[in-house]
Write a protein that holds these residues in place. Structure first.
Motif, PDB file in Angstrom:
ATOM      1  N   PHE A  90       0.852  -1.191   0.000  1.00  0.00           N
ATOM      2  CA  PHE A  90       0.000   0.000   0.000  1.00  0.00           C
ATOM      3  C   PHE A  90       0.887   1.240   0.000  1.00  0.00           C
ATOM      4  CE2 PHE A  90      -2.308   3.391   2.210  1.00  0.00           C
ATOM      5  CZ  PHE A  90      -3.483   3.424   1.485  1.00  0.00           C
ATOM      6  N   VAL A  91       0.617   2.162  -0.913  1.00  0.00           N
ATOM      7  CA  VAL A  91       1.366   3.420  -0.967  1.00  0.00           C
ATOM      8  C   VAL A  91       0.503   4.550  -0.412  1.00  0.00           C
ATOM      9  CG1 VAL A  91       2.511   5.105  -2.459  1.00  0.00           C
ATOM     10  CG2 VAL A  91       2.752   2.651  -2.925  1.00  0.00           C
ATOM     11  N   ASP A  92      -0.706   4.713  -0.951  1.00  0.00           N
ATOM     12  CA  ASP A  92      -1.585   5.790  -0.512  1.00  0.00           C
ATOM     13  C   ASP A  92      -2.968   5.570  -1.111  1.00  0.00           C
ATOM     14  OD1 ASP A  92      -2.352   8.104   0.772  1.00  0.00           O
ATOM     15  OD2 ASP A  92      -1.229   9.463  -0.515  1.00  0.00           O
ATOM     16  N   GLY A  93      -3.940   6.243  -0.566  1.00  0.00           N
ATOM     17  CA  GLY A  93      -5.286   6.170  -1.100  1.00  0.00           C
ATOM     18  C   GLY A  93      -6.140   7.245  -0.465  1.00  0.00           C
ATOM     19  N   GLN A  94      -7.212   7.613  -1.159  1.00  0.00           N
ATOM     20  CA  GLN A  94      -8.072   8.671  -0.638  1.00  0.00           C
ATOM     21  C   GLN A  94      -9.421   8.627  -1.336  1.00  0.00           C
ATOM     22  OE1 GLN A  94      -6.922  10.896   1.827  1.00  0.00           O
ATOM     23  NE2 GLN A  94      -9.069  11.359   1.982  1.00  0.00           N
ATOM     24  N   TRP A 126      -9.206   6.799  -5.004  1.00  0.00           N
ATOM     25  CA  TRP A 126      -8.071   6.154  -5.645  1.00  0.00           C
ATOM     26  C   TRP A 126      -7.212   5.480  -4.596  1.00  0.00           C
ATOM     27  CZ3 TRP A 126      -3.607   8.170  -3.694  1.00  0.00           C
ATOM     28  CH2 TRP A 126      -3.697   9.440  -3.121  1.00  0.00           C
ATOM     29  N   MET A 127      -6.415   4.537  -5.069  1.00  0.00           N
ATOM     30  CA  MET A 127      -5.447   3.857  -4.219  1.00  0.00           C
ATOM     31  C   MET A 127      -4.214   3.599  -5.068  1.00  0.00           C
ATOM     32  SD  MET A 127      -5.818   0.243  -2.150  1.00  0.00           S
ATOM     33  CE  MET A 127      -7.097   0.887  -1.075  1.00  0.00           C
ATOM     34  N   VAL A 128      -3.043   3.814  -4.498  1.00  0.00           N
ATOM     35  CA  VAL A 128      -1.800   3.493  -5.178  1.00  0.00           C
ATOM     36  C   VAL A 128      -1.208   2.275  -4.479  1.00  0.00           C
ATOM     37  CG1 VAL A 128       0.536   4.272  -5.754  1.00  0.00           C
ATOM     38  CG2 VAL A 128      -1.375   5.896  -5.827  1.00  0.00           C
ATOM     39  N   ILE A 129      -0.865   1.276  -5.288  1.00  0.00           N
ATOM     40  CA  ILE A 129      -0.236   0.074  -4.757  1.00  0.00           C
ATOM     41  C   ILE A 129       1.123  -0.103  -5.420  1.00  0.00           C
ATOM     42  CG2 ILE A 129      -2.396  -1.084  -4.136  1.00  0.00           C
ATOM     43  CD1 ILE A 129      -2.217  -2.648  -6.776  1.00  0.00           C
TER      44      ILE A 129
END
Length: 135
Positions: free
Chosen positions: A50-54, A88-91
């Motif tokens: 997991f990098v980030d998400g919002q 969004w979510m960055v993986i």
């Protein structure tokens, strides 16, 4: 490792026969849906994927350059639209196949009646090298 962006779209109209638009979900169904996504992100934090998400608010603004130094601004997108980016979510994963598998899991988030919503998620790789033109 490769980074991917998962775009979560809110569909104001059902995308399949199993869908019920989110504006018709109960508060508990919304809470369960959000909890599923939070648990999913927490699990990926533990694996380092997991990098980030919002989540995103439904209201927004369109802006573009006008050549005069005063960019025109218009309202939109609007929540009434059939398709709106809701979050969004960055993986950061080892392979495209892993990214697809995780997107599939996230697509199973519960909706109305606690049933998986089977939503389409947009999976986009981050650009790692500038595109090249071949002739």
């Amino acid at each position: 490792m490769a980074k991917y962006l998962l775009l979560k779209h809110y569909r104001g109209a059902p995308a399949s026969v199993n869908d019920v638009p989110m504006d018709r979900w109960t508060p508990e169904e919304i809470s369960d849906h959000i909890q599923y996504m939070n648990d999913f992100a927490a699990r990926l934090e533990k694996t380092g994927e997991f990098v980030d998400g919002q989540a995103l608010a439904p209201e927004g603004t369109f802006v573009r350059y006008d050549g005069e130094g005063r960019p025109p601004v218009t309202d939109g997108p609007f929540a009434e639209t059939k398709d709106l980016i809701a979050g969004w979510m960055v993986i950061d994963v080892d392979s495209y196949e892993r990214a697809v598998a995780l997107a599939g899991e996230l697509s199973a988030a519960p909706g109305a009646g606690g049933r998986p919503i089977h939503e389409w998620l947009e999976l986009r790789p981050f650009l790692t090298a500038p595109p090249t033109i071949t002739e």
